[in-house]
Enzyme design. Sequence first.
Site, short mmCIF file in Angstrom:
data_model
loop_
_atom_site.label_atom_id
_atom_site.label_comp_id
_atom_site.label_asym_id
_atom_site.label_seq_id
_atom_site.Cartn_x
_atom_site.Cartn_y
_atom_site.Cartn_z
N LYS A 1 18.29 99.59 43.43
CA LYS A 1 18.57 98.42 44.26
C LYS A 1 20.01 98.51 44.76
O LYS A 1 20.97 98.52 43.98
CB LYS A 1 18.33 97.14 43.46
N GLU B 1 26.94 97.46 31.99
CA GLU B 1 28.37 97.74 32.12
C GLU B 1 28.94 96.60 32.93
O GLU B 1 28.68 96.49 34.13
CB GLU B 1 28.60 99.10 32.79
N CYS C 1 36.56 97.00 37.36
CA CYS C 1 36.39 96.23 36.12
C CYS C 1 37.23 96.76 34.98
O CYS C 1 37.51 96.04 34.02
CB CYS C 1 34.92 96.20 35.72
N GLY D 1 27.79 95.20 36.83
CA GLY D 1 28.13 94.01 37.60
C GLY D 1 28.84 93.00 36.73
O GLY D 1 29.46 93.34 35.71
N SER D 2 28.75 91.75 37.10
CA SER D 2 29.47 90.70 36.40
C SER D 2 28.85 90.39 35.05
O SER D 2 27.65 90.59 34.83
CB SER D 2 29.50 89.42 37.25
N GLU E 1 38.25 87.35 34.83
CA GLU E 1 38.34 88.54 35.66
C GLU E 1 38.55 88.13 37.12
O GLU E 1 37.72 87.43 37.71
CB GLU E 1 37.08 89.39 35.55
N GLY F 1 24.96 89.86 33.94
CA GLY F 1 24.52 90.72 32.85
C GLY F 1 23.86 89.95 31.73
O GLY F 1 22.86 90.40 31.15
#
Length: 499
Positions: free
Chosen positions: A190, A264, A298, A242-243, A397, A247
């Site tokens: 995706k 991750e 990140c 991703g965030s 973040e 997640g």
Amino acid sequence: MSNASSIRSTPIALRHPDKFFIDGRWTAPKHDLPPFEVIDSATEEVFYTVAQAGPDDMDAAIAAARRAFDHGEWPFLEHAERAEYLRKLADGLRARSEEMAAFWTRQTGPTYAMSQASMQRVPMAYEFYADQAESYPWVAPGESMMSKWAAVVAEPVGVVAAIVPWNTPLSLATWKLAPALLTGCTVVLKLPAEAPGELLVLTEVAEEIGLPPGVLNVVTGRRGVTEQLVRDPRVDKIGFTGSSEVGKKIAVAASERLARFTLELGGKSAAVVLDDYDLEKVAAVITGQEISLTGQNCSSLTRVIVPEHRHAEFAEMLGAAFSAVKLGDPFDEATQMGPVAMQRQQKSILQYIDTGVREGATLVAGGHRPEHLQRGWFVEPTVFANVDPNATIAQEEIFGPVVSIIPSKDEADAIAIANGTPFGLNSAVFTDDPDRAWHVARRLRAGTVGHNGFKVESLLLGFGGVKESGYGREGGSMGIGAYVEPKTVLLDDAPARFK
């Protein structure tokens, strides 16, 4: 004509941006949804559009992957045979690296020089995993009280959903695709709507090398089809970057049906500076790693924890280094830092900066949109000093070029501050004493600890986080383990190939 204008005037070379790649062929959307507009982050202009997937498109992609895994030959090929496809992918990507570098720079904002270097490293990852066909313990013979021959076999986990973000999409997809394909999995990839270009190039290469139908299926869609992909019972494994917020939702959805997953996620990584280290060297490291991707990384070291008696001196050094950074068009060779990827990202970063000021931190450098750049989503590299460890800018973040300097009373206090967030992705310790570095490294709650630098080793050793920064590891030989299931086989006699 300048390098920037030359590249921007070059027509987009994508062959089928208006279609998806499903079951080995380019397929028109089944839904009449508006295409995604991909924006040049330095000019704020649309430079191409891609198709948007609906539920039926995602269903077709999942069905193709399931069919290829359950009824195709791909899972039963020898690992060396699948490795040859990885080598061909590497060759194809290397041949189109300049094109992919231009996509990444225009979509996300890193300098073109950085993009070019990064695109040269991606093929190496496919080659690394191709080499694992011969070295990984795919079959581990063992002893059994019940059978004459026994082994634990590493079987492919099945159909994989690979979901990647917009900041470094090709690299992050590689850590999922390469081990998944090597092990014999089939994949639904995706794409991020904001930055699909490099991955569409990869898809074209996959078609060119004759990857069997259904082994790789590629769609671009919004959150609705992503959730559909995650929840579909035909999907055995989810690989997501991703965030942390998203997640967590994926972990819950996957756990409801006991699907496997690797996550991750976000980070608020700390650099612990001990009292024996050269502050100028620290300032150089923090500046270099923060401007390399405009802070959209990140694993960036965004919290610098320094002894309180050195705090003011370091704040002055880092502020001067950040203030000297040259912002501009990322295709200009003189530019050191480009824009952030999107308008919403620029707005979010500036809001965090306002919050930092409002909560009492000292703004040392930056903090604004640069006045001399009226087009493009630029944010000045920003340094805050006297940051409270519990302040918003020290806990959340930001995903932009904003660094917080936090004073510490002593080494124990520095470690406590470093561990005092919900995240645990990357970190660093700066000291000339390797024994002190080891002592601190063992006490930092993070997936990686670097000594005297920003160090992330995805290729050979693997990468991942603890706490809200993730679950599992990607890269290295550990990355293969995320895409296999162990199967114990007990036979009355050894197969011929093992005699």
